[in-house]
Enzyme design. Sequence first.
Site, PDB file in Angstrom:
ATOM      1  N   TYR A 141     -43.401 -42.151 -51.846  1.00 32.46           N
ATOM      2  CA  TYR A 141     -42.481 -43.155 -51.333  1.00 32.46           C
ATOM      3  C   TYR A 141     -41.990 -42.824 -49.925  1.00 32.46           C
ATOM      4  O   TYR A 141     -41.546 -43.708 -49.194  1.00 32.46           O
ATOM      5  CB  TYR A 141     -41.276 -43.299 -52.263  1.00 32.46           C
ATOM      6  CG  TYR A 141     -41.596 -43.893 -53.622  1.00 32.46           C
ATOM      7  CD1 TYR A 141     -42.889 -44.294 -53.954  1.00 32.46           C
ATOM      8  CD2 TYR A 141     -40.612 -44.045 -54.572  1.00 32.46           C
ATOM      9  CE1 TYR A 141     -43.178 -44.829 -55.190  1.00 32.46           C
ATOM     10  CE2 TYR A 141     -40.891 -44.586 -55.829  1.00 32.46           C
ATOM     11  CZ  TYR A 141     -42.181 -44.972 -56.123  1.00 32.46           C
ATOM     12  OH  TYR A 141     -42.464 -45.504 -57.346  1.00 32.46           O
ATOM     13  N   LYS A 189     -49.687 -33.734 -62.643  1.00 28.29           N
ATOM     14  CA  LYS A 189     -51.105 -34.068 -62.783  1.00 28.29           C
ATOM     15  C   LYS A 189     -51.905 -32.949 -62.130  1.00 28.29           C
ATOM     16  O   LYS A 189     -52.713 -33.150 -61.215  1.00 28.29           O
ATOM     17  CB  LYS A 189     -51.388 -35.428 -62.126  1.00 28.29           C
ATOM     18  CG  LYS A 189     -52.750 -36.020 -62.493  1.00 28.29           C
ATOM     19  CD  LYS A 189     -52.915 -36.317 -63.973  1.00 28.29           C
ATOM     20  CE  LYS A 189     -54.259 -37.005 -64.219  1.00 28.29           C
ATOM     21  NZ  LYS A 189     -54.565 -37.071 -65.667  1.00 28.29           N
ATOM     22  N   ASP A 221     -50.117 -38.566 -67.890  1.00 27.87           N
ATOM     23  CA  ASP A 221     -50.705 -39.548 -68.791  1.00 27.87           C
ATOM     24  C   ASP A 221     -50.425 -39.207 -70.250  1.00 27.87           C
ATOM     25  O   ASP A 221     -50.115 -40.085 -71.068  1.00 27.87           O
ATOM     26  CB  ASP A 221     -52.208 -39.708 -68.535  1.00 27.87           C
ATOM     27  CG  ASP A 221     -52.933 -38.394 -68.320  1.00 27.87           C
ATOM     28  OD1 ASP A 221     -52.273 -37.344 -68.224  1.00 27.87           O
ATOM     29  OD2 ASP A 221     -54.176 -38.408 -68.241  1.00 27.87           O
ATOM     30  N   ASP A 245     -40.430 -42.597 -61.694  1.00 27.61           N
ATOM     31  CA  ASP A 245     -40.158 -44.027 -61.631  1.00 27.61           C
ATOM     32  C   ASP A 245     -40.794 -44.737 -62.827  1.00 27.61           C
ATOM     33  O   ASP A 245     -40.177 -45.570 -63.506  1.00 27.61           O
ATOM     34  CB  ASP A 245     -40.703 -44.580 -60.313  1.00 27.61           C
ATOM     35  CG  ASP A 245     -40.206 -45.981 -59.986  1.00 27.61           C
ATOM     36  OD1 ASP A 245     -39.481 -46.571 -60.811  1.00 27.61           O
ATOM     37  OD2 ASP A 245     -40.533 -46.480 -58.908  1.00 27.61           O
ATOM     38  N   ASP A 249     -38.839 -45.955 -66.680  1.00 29.00           N
ATOM     39  CA  ASP A 249     -38.878 -47.343 -67.123  1.00 29.00           C
ATOM     40  C   ASP A 249     -39.481 -47.459 -68.517  1.00 29.00           C
ATOM     41  O   ASP A 249     -39.082 -48.325 -69.303  1.00 29.00           O
ATOM     42  CB  ASP A 249     -39.674 -48.200 -66.143  1.00 29.00           C
ATOM     43  CG  ASP A 249     -38.832 -48.662 -64.959  1.00 29.00           C
ATOM     44  OD1 ASP A 249     -37.690 -48.172 -64.823  1.00 29.00           O
ATOM     45  OD2 ASP A 249     -39.308 -49.498 -64.174  1.00 29.00           O
TER      46      ASP A 249
END
Length: 349
Positions: A141, A189, A221, A245, A249
């Site tokens: 970001y 990851k 994942d 993020d 959610d």
Amino acid sequence: MPTLKICLLPGDGIGPEVVAAAVSVLALTGERFGFALDPATHLIGGAAVRATGSPLPDATRNAVTSVQAVLLGAVGAPEFDTEPPARKPETGLLNLRKLLGCWANLRPLRRIPGAGATPVREEIVGTADLVVLRELTGGLYFGEPRGFSANRDAAYNTLRYSVVEIERLARFGFELATRRRGHLTSVDKANVLETSQLWREVFQRVASDYPGVQLDHMYVDNCAMQLILRPGFFDVIATENLFGDILSDETGVLAGSLGLLPSASLGGEVGLYEPVHGSAPDIAGKGWANPIGAILSAAMMLRHSFQLEEPAAAIERAVTAALQAGIKTRDLGGNASTADVAAAVAARL
């Protein structure tokens, strides 16, 4: 009687409605517990672009750095989707977090039985009591360089993390785990990304300073799957900006609605508190918005910025009582209005 100096940034869409609901609960909490509010309201996001041309105008920048805490509603409006980054509402929020030095984002999730519909069986989801700790000022970001190629046939972003950025979040996560159940899951990851390999190395090194905390490493994942299969496994999840993020959610599925989730962004002198949900422009002004995320964000503000644990816990108990009494907005399968829910919480303080 102490006075709490705060800045209100209602923002866009349903933001003004949920902030007003949270402030009404805060005001009554102050009457009950002996503190007063000194709020100042300023512009951010699309509302600020319309009025000033900037999503984070100078007046707002000056205001948020002169208070003790900031309570934000939401940013985002479809009319700005095709605008350049400097005029996008979301740029105002990103710049606000950077301005305040808020690099640690706390998103707690505790399942309230019957609070909202979820596709996950209650015997599984009922075990959920966790916090997602998201790094907030690094990663994709904010990484440079970023942009489009000259003829716009390609685009690029930069994923970068430093040891300093990772270590301060790691220590925050370990400290948080020591105050909870002593279990920290670092999500990365590392089988693909060098930044994640560095992330894992730093967390492993910092772990030696916290022998009382169990550290697990998990690929993002797999974490996304395990959050649904066995949410009770998790205590504190610490991860980078993009992964946090997305995963935070996902916890909305466990809660029953994104409208139930609060957050606190910490690290600087001024804390930033906001519900996890977006601006939901399609229901703005209809009185349908769920204010629980904003109300619980206000409770987090009392706890983290003002060290007022008793009134913070009282708000959380009142929210639980109101939901279990069936006072629910449409996203939870009820028909209560935003104001109805705020009043029900206030009545149970």
